[in-house]
Design a protein around this motif. Structure first.
Motif, PDB file in Angstrom:
ATOM      1  N   PHE A 223      74.217  -3.783  67.902  1.00  0.00           N
ATOM      2  CA  PHE A 223      74.952  -4.969  67.493  1.00  0.00           C
ATOM      3  C   PHE A 223      75.618  -5.585  68.717  1.00  0.00           C
ATOM      4  CE2 PHE A 223      77.464  -1.163  66.952  1.00  0.00           C
ATOM      5  CZ  PHE A 223      78.706  -1.464  67.477  1.00  0.00           C
ATOM      6  N   ILE A 224      76.068  -6.834  68.543  1.00  0.00           N
ATOM      7  CA  ILE A 224      76.742  -7.563  69.610  1.00  0.00           C
ATOM      8  C   ILE A 224      78.132  -7.952  69.109  1.00  0.00           C
ATOM      9  CG2 ILE A 224      76.685  -9.624  71.079  1.00  0.00           C
ATOM     10  CD1 ILE A 224      73.626  -9.626  70.741  1.00  0.00           C
TER      11      ILE A 224
ATOM     12  N   LEU B 288      82.100  -9.344  64.993  1.00  0.00           N
ATOM     13  CA  LEU B 288      80.674  -9.027  64.993  1.00  0.00           C
ATOM     14  C   LEU B 288      79.906 -10.316  65.244  1.00  0.00           C
ATOM     15  CD1 LEU B 288      78.421  -6.949  64.567  1.00  0.00           C
ATOM     16  CD2 LEU B 288      78.472  -7.529  62.120  1.00  0.00           C
ATOM     17  N   PHE B 289      79.394 -10.435  66.452  1.00  0.00           N
ATOM     18  CA  PHE B 289      78.652 -11.648  66.840  1.00  0.00           C
ATOM     19  C   PHE B 289      77.293 -11.685  66.149  1.00  0.00           C
ATOM     20  CE2 PHE B 289      75.735 -13.892  69.726  1.00  0.00           C
ATOM     21  CZ  PHE B 289      76.399 -15.097  69.878  1.00  0.00           C
ATOM     22  N   LYS B 290      76.591 -10.510  66.206  1.00  0.00           N
ATOM     23  CA  LYS B 290      75.264 -10.461  65.601  1.00  0.00           C
ATOM     24  C   LYS B 290      74.781  -9.026  65.547  1.00  0.00           C
ATOM     25  CE  LYS B 290      70.504 -12.138  66.285  1.00  0.00           C
ATOM     26  NZ  LYS B 290      69.557 -12.783  67.222  1.00  0.00           N
TER      27      LYS B 290
ATOM     28  N   ILE C 125      74.703   3.890  66.279  1.00  0.00           N
ATOM     29  CA  ILE C 125      76.111   3.560  66.046  1.00  0.00           C
ATOM     30  C   ILE C 125      76.189   2.462  64.998  1.00  0.00           C
ATOM     31  CG2 ILE C 125      78.276   2.818  67.140  1.00  0.00           C
ATOM     32  CD1 ILE C 125      77.015   3.558  69.838  1.00  0.00           C
ATOM     33  N   SER C 126      77.052   2.643  64.013  1.00  0.00           N
ATOM     34  CA  SER C 126      77.272   1.597  63.021  1.00  0.00           C
ATOM     35  C   SER C 126      78.174   0.524  63.617  1.00  0.00           C
ATOM     36  CB  SER C 126      77.926   2.181  61.760  1.00  0.00           C
ATOM     37  OG  SER C 126      77.094   3.152  61.167  1.00  0.00           O
ATOM     38  N   PRO C 127      77.979  -0.753  63.228  1.00  0.00           N
ATOM     39  CA  PRO C 127      78.845  -1.810  63.748  1.00  0.00           C
ATOM     40  C   PRO C 127      80.319  -1.495  63.505  1.00  0.00           C
ATOM     41  CG  PRO C 127      76.972  -2.769  62.600  1.00  0.00           C
ATOM     42  CD  PRO C 127      76.931  -1.294  62.323  1.00  0.00           C
TER      43      PRO C 127
END
Length: 227
Positions: free
Chosen positions: A65-66, A57-59, A31-33
């Motif tokens: 991603f987070i 987008l945290f990271k 999955i892309s951010p």
């Protein structure tokens, strides 16, 4: 795998969702951010998880991603500074540190005091603190003056002071002065010996009471050893 529908997309994507904290969630999979917020749906289309506020987008991480819902982003921690190297002590510093250590040992040995065998054969212990040494000088004067019944005390704090005969006080003061003189003389010669050494390891290995080579012994110390 969970059915994930981002709010800005019509198609469902599949991945794993893990709540890391009250404000962060991790999504992994191919999955892309996406920062539009998302919901989790069952195969029937029913929504069972709303994450509409997770729009930051945290990271980015390996395989996913987070996201965060409070605007926070991951900040790399400041690298720990390398500890400052401890400068190696100079030869003189090692010498003087050892001299100070030996001086402390000398003072401790003196203050712990001596055992004295009195005229009746009993053995009593007397401390030789700085105060004791000063007092003994006065007691020595009383001995020389021929006084009898001279008051003094042993190292035992549970015992009262008592009177000593002139002969016994002469033994006590003579032994005390000789003991102090020995340690003062020994330490002075030891100090000279330490300052003559050029090997740090040898200096650091020295302990109080070590045999001093003859070339560094004073005539006074040699005479005391013979006596």
């Amino acid at each position: 795998m969970k059915n994930i529908r981002f709010l800005d997309a019509n198609e469902i994507v599949y991945g794993e969702v893990e709540k890391l904290s009250p404000h962060t969630v991790k999504i992994t999979g191919e999955i892309s951010p996406n920062i539009s917020g998302f919901r989790l749906e069952l195969d029937s289309g029913a929504v069972y998880g709303k994450y509409d506020g997770f729009t930051t987008l945290f990271k980015e991480i390996e395989g996913g991603f987070i996201l965060s819902d409070d605007g926070s982003i991951y900040v790399e921690p400041e690298p720990m500074p390398e500890p400052e190297p401890v400068p190696e002590q100079t030869l003189e510093e090692v010498q003087e540190a050892k001299v100070a250590e030996m001086n402390d040992a000398q003072q401790k040995m003196i203050q712990e005091g001596i055992n004295v065998t009195l005229t009746n054969g009993t053995i009593e212990h007397f401390t030789l603190t700085d105060h004791d040494q000063t007092s003994l000088v006065g007691l020595q004067a009383q001995v020389l003056a021929g006084e009898e019944n001279i008051p003094w005390h042993t190292s035992d704090e549970t015992e009262h002071c008592k009177f000593y005969s002139n002969a016994d006080m002469e033994l006590i003061t003579a032994a005390a002065m000789a003991y102090v003189t020995w340690h003062v003389t020994y330490f002075r010669d030891l100090r000279i010996y330490i300052r003559s050494l050029a090997d740090k390891a040898t200096i650091e290995s020295i302990r109080y009471g070590v045999e001093i080579p003859d070339k560094y012994k004073s005539d006074v110390l040699k005479a005391m050893e013979v006596a």
